[in-house]
Write a protein that holds these residues in place. Structure first.
Motif, PDB file in Angstrom:
ATOM      1  N   ALA A 172       0.847  -1.195   0.000  1.00 52.60           N
ATOM      2  CA  ALA A 172       0.000   0.000   0.000  1.00 52.60           C
ATOM      3  C   ALA A 172       0.878   1.239   0.000  1.00 52.60           C
ATOM      4  O   ALA A 172       1.914   1.286   0.667  1.00 52.60           O
ATOM      5  CB  ALA A 172      -0.924   0.002   1.225  1.00 52.60           C
ATOM      6  N   VAL A 173       0.430   2.246  -0.754  1.00 57.08           N
ATOM      7  CA  VAL A 173       1.131   3.534  -0.807  1.00 57.08           C
ATOM      8  C   VAL A 173       0.088   4.639  -0.758  1.00 57.08           C
ATOM      9  O   VAL A 173      -0.853   4.645  -1.550  1.00 57.08           O
ATOM     10  CB  VAL A 173       1.959   3.693  -2.106  1.00 57.08           C
ATOM     11  N   PHE A 214      -6.577   2.573  -5.770  1.00 54.83           N
ATOM     12  CA  PHE A 214      -6.236   2.334  -7.166  1.00 54.83           C
ATOM     13  C   PHE A 214      -5.050   1.380  -7.223  1.00 54.83           C
ATOM     14  O   PHE A 214      -4.329   1.211  -6.245  1.00 54.83           O
ATOM     15  CB  PHE A 214      -5.862   3.648  -7.872  1.00 54.83           C
ATOM     16  N   ASP A 215      -4.847   0.767  -8.411  1.00 52.23           N
ATOM     17  CA  ASP A 215      -3.638  -0.037  -8.587  1.00 52.23           C
ATOM     18  C   ASP A 215      -2.618   0.764  -9.387  1.00 52.23           C
ATOM     19  O   ASP A 215      -2.823   1.956  -9.670  1.00 52.23           O
ATOM     20  CB  ASP A 215      -3.956  -1.388  -9.238  1.00 52.23           C
ATOM     21  N   ALA A 217      -5.436   8.207  -9.471  1.00 46.18           N
ATOM     22  CA  ALA A 217      -5.238   8.378  -8.031  1.00 46.18           C
ATOM     23  C   ALA A 217      -4.757   9.784  -7.715  1.00 46.18           C
ATOM     24  O   ALA A 217      -5.211  10.413  -6.756  1.00 46.18           O
ATOM     25  CB  ALA A 217      -4.234   7.346  -7.514  1.00 46.18           C
ATOM     26  N   LEU A 218      -3.835  10.307  -8.528  1.00 47.15           N
ATOM     27  CA  LEU A 218      -3.329  11.660  -8.325  1.00 47.15           C
ATOM     28  C   LEU A 218      -4.446  12.686  -8.528  1.00 47.15           C
ATOM     29  O   LEU A 218      -4.510  13.702  -7.815  1.00 47.15           O
ATOM     30  CB  LEU A 218      -2.165  11.929  -9.276  1.00 47.15           C
ATOM     31  N   VAL A 258      -5.981   8.789  -0.501  1.00 45.82           N
ATOM     32  CA  VAL A 258      -6.042   7.865  -1.628  1.00 45.82           C
ATOM     33  C   VAL A 258      -4.912   6.854  -1.482  1.00 45.82           C
ATOM     34  O   VAL A 258      -3.776   7.239  -1.165  1.00 45.82           O
ATOM     35  CB  VAL A 258      -5.903   8.622  -2.960  1.00 45.82           C
ATOM     36  N   ILE A 259      -5.216   5.590  -1.706  1.00 49.49           N
ATOM     37  CA  ILE A 259      -4.223   4.534  -1.592  1.00 49.49           C
ATOM     38  C   ILE A 259      -3.966   3.905  -2.958  1.00 49.49           C
ATOM     39  O   ILE A 259      -4.914   3.604  -3.696  1.00 49.49           O
ATOM     40  CB  ILE A 259      -4.688   3.439  -0.609  1.00 49.49           C
ATOM     41  N   VAL A 260      -2.705   3.713  -3.278  1.00 47.02           N
ATOM     42  CA  VAL A 260      -2.301   2.901  -4.434  1.00 47.02           C
ATOM     43  C   VAL A 260      -1.829   1.568  -3.909  1.00 47.02           C
ATOM     44  O   VAL A 260      -0.958   1.512  -3.033  1.00 47.02           O
ATOM     45  CB  VAL A 260      -1.184   3.596  -5.240  1.00 47.02           C
ATOM     46  N   ALA A 261      -2.442   0.497  -4.431  1.00 43.04           N
ATOM     47  CA  ALA A 261      -2.096  -0.859  -3.996  1.00 43.04           C
ATOM     48  C   ALA A 261      -1.480  -1.600  -5.171  1.00 43.04           C
ATOM     49  O   ALA A 261      -2.208  -2.110  -6.035  1.00 43.04           O
ATOM     50  CB  ALA A 261      -3.334  -1.583  -3.476  1.00 43.04           C
ATOM     51  N   PRO A 262      -0.157  -1.663  -5.265  1.00 43.70           N
ATOM     52  CA  PRO A 262       0.476  -2.380  -6.377  1.00 43.70           C
ATOM     53  C   PRO A 262      -0.012  -3.820  -6.454  1.00 43.70           C
ATOM     54  O   PRO A 262      -0.013  -4.548  -5.459  1.00 43.70           O
ATOM     55  CB  PRO A 262       1.966  -2.324  -6.032  1.00 43.70           C
ATOM     56  N   GLY A 263      -0.472  -4.216  -7.652  1.00 46.27           N
ATOM     57  CA  GLY A 263      -0.937  -5.575  -7.839  1.00 46.27           C
ATOM     58  C   GLY A 263      -2.406  -5.767  -7.554  1.00 46.27           C
ATOM     59  O   GLY A 263      -2.967  -6.820  -7.879  1.00 46.27           O
ATOM     60  N   ALA A 264      -3.068  -4.769  -6.956  1.00 45.88           N
ATOM     61  CA  ALA A 264      -4.486  -4.908  -6.632  1.00 45.88           C
ATOM     62  C   ALA A 264      -5.329  -4.317  -7.754  1.00 45.88           C
ATOM     63  O   ALA A 264      -4.882  -3.469  -8.519  1.00 45.88           O
ATOM     64  CB  ALA A 264      -4.808  -4.201  -5.333  1.00 45.88           C
ATOM     65  N   GLY A 265      -6.565  -4.715  -7.815  1.00 43.56           N
ATOM     66  CA  GLY A 265      -7.494  -4.174  -8.790  1.00 43.56           C
ATOM     67  C   GLY A 265      -7.974  -2.796  -8.377  1.00 43.56           C
ATOM     68  O   GLY A 265      -8.031  -2.478  -7.195  1.00 43.56           O
ATOM     69  N   THR A 266      -8.305  -1.960  -9.366  1.00 46.16           N
ATOM     70  CA  THR A 266      -8.813  -0.614  -9.067  1.00 46.16           C
ATOM     71  C   THR A 266     -10.180  -0.717  -8.424  1.00 46.16           C
ATOM     72  O   THR A 266     -11.044  -1.463  -8.849  1.00 46.16           O
ATOM     73  CB  THR A 266      -8.910   0.202 -10.377  1.00 46.16           C
ATOM     74  N   ARG A 267     -10.346   0.092  -7.348  1.00 44.45           N
ATOM     75  CA  ARG A 267     -11.640   0.110  -6.664  1.00 44.45           C
ATOM     76  C   ARG A 267     -12.090   1.543  -6.512  1.00 44.45           C
ATOM     77  O   ARG A 267     -11.279   2.431  -6.335  1.00 44.45           O
ATOM     78  CB  ARG A 267     -11.530  -0.536  -5.290  1.00 44.45           C
TER      79      ARG A 267
END
Length: 347
Positions: free
Chosen positions: A41-42, A318-319, A326-327, A338-347
């Motif tokens: 998570a970022v 978002f992924d 996300a920005l 806002v969280i960016v989750a590498p490898g996760a699907g966009t929600r």
């Protein structure tokens, strides 16, 4: 390096203002004393948005491709020489900096002021909008199983809130005024409550953000458009500005009691007018905030004990494919984090 790890990773790379590309990059090399973290998570920070739109922040200029993102957490998957192998598999929150440890500021414990600091997503250092990132082992802090990766990533802005309250001298019974009910202002309010402040006043011109502030620790909110804070005789012990707006800073200074503290957190114009005679006559202590130092253990403790709520600050996810979105989402007035989750699907 663990032979089971890939040799490449996906990363969202800023090439210039408005130009973010999803690319394949080599997996970062793990130097002695470092760990490789698989990023879960970022958080999107205002500085990420600023770099995206402007390509620079002050003297920091993006003149070569750079990975954004500095609020991050994940799992250690490899360690460098000198780091115990049993740290592999550890869930961690990343303090995204690397101080020189040798300069006068570092030796005095003020490593956030290290002139040779390497900080995630500050040119030319890559950040964490990627599947993997490296960090010094002692800047990767173990988190309890009960803490989400999203909350662990947001220990970074929480550290800004902790540092701000510490600089302001907030403690049991304090009265504090906070200008700005964006993500940092809301976190500052939560920390003030955790530190024992009994009067936590938050000002913001947006009604929806004032309502959020009341949910997250504010005891009172003020619309600075409808009321002139400078004339309310609030007499607070501390004023913390999280807006960067000159009118808010000036009004807040007039709200502080003699010998009180003024802490400037928000990033506004480089030069602003301040009521110097009032600062002198009331012996106000005025200081700025530049990142943080030695805050992560307390940040993890505040979250794990429930004194601060970071999970409920997340408003969208978002992924890596959705970093541009996300920005953009981070600028919406109803957005907190806002969280960016590498490898996760966009929600």
């Amino acid at each position: 390096m663990n032979s089971s790890l890939p040799t490449e990773m996906r990363a969202s790379v800023l090439h210039a203002a408005g130009d973010v590309r999803l690319e394949t990059r080599a997996l970062p090399a793990v130097e002695p004393g470092q760990v490789l973290v698989k990023i879960a998570a970022v958080g999107v920070c205002g500085s990420d948005v600023h770099y995206f739109h402007e390509g620079r922040i002050g003297s920091f200029i993006v003149d070569a491709p750079m990975i954004l993102g500095h609020e991050s957490a994940g799992t250690i998957v490899a360690v460098g020489t000198g780091v115990p192998a049993d740290r592999i598999g550890e869930r961690v929150s990343i303090e995204p900096q690397r101080a020189c440890r040798r300069c006068e500021q570092c030796k005095r414990g003020r490593y956030n002021l290290c002139p040779d600091m390497e900080f995630y997503a500050t040119p030319p250092i890559d950040g964490a909008f990627a599947e993997y990132a490296v960090i010094e082992a002692d800047y990767a802090f173990a988190i309890p199983d009960t803490m989400s990766f999203e909350a662990a990533a947001l220990c970074e802005p929480l550290s800004v809130g902790i540092w701000s309250n510490q600089k302001a001298g907030v403690g049991p019974g304090s009265a504090v005024l906070i200008a700005g009910a964006g993500p940092i202002g809301i976190i500052i309010a939560q920390v003030a409550r955790a530190f024992g402040a009994t009067s936590i006043i938050v000002s913001d011109p947006v009604a929806e953000r004032r309502e959020v502030a009341l949910r997250f620790g504010a005891t009172e909110v003020i619309d600075p458009i409808a009321q002139d804070i400078a004339t309310l005789n609030l007499g607070v012990d501390a004023f913390i500005d999280a807006s960067g707006a000159e009118p808010a800073i000036r009004a807040g200074i007039f709200a502080v009691a003699p010998a009180g503290s003024v802490v400037l957190v928000g990033m506004g114009a480089d030069d602003q007018r301040l009521p110097v005679s009032r600062i002198q006559n009331l012996e106000l202590n005025v200081t700025g905030v530049f990142r943080y130092a030695n805050t992560w253990p307390l940040a993890i403790e505040l979250v794990s004990t429930g004194a601060v709520d970071l999970d409920d600050l997340v408003t969208s996810r978002f992924d890596l494919d959705g970093v541009t979105d996300a920005l953009a989402a981070a600028t919406h007035p109803d957005t907190l984090k806002v969280i960016v989750a590498p490898g996760a699907g966009t929600r």
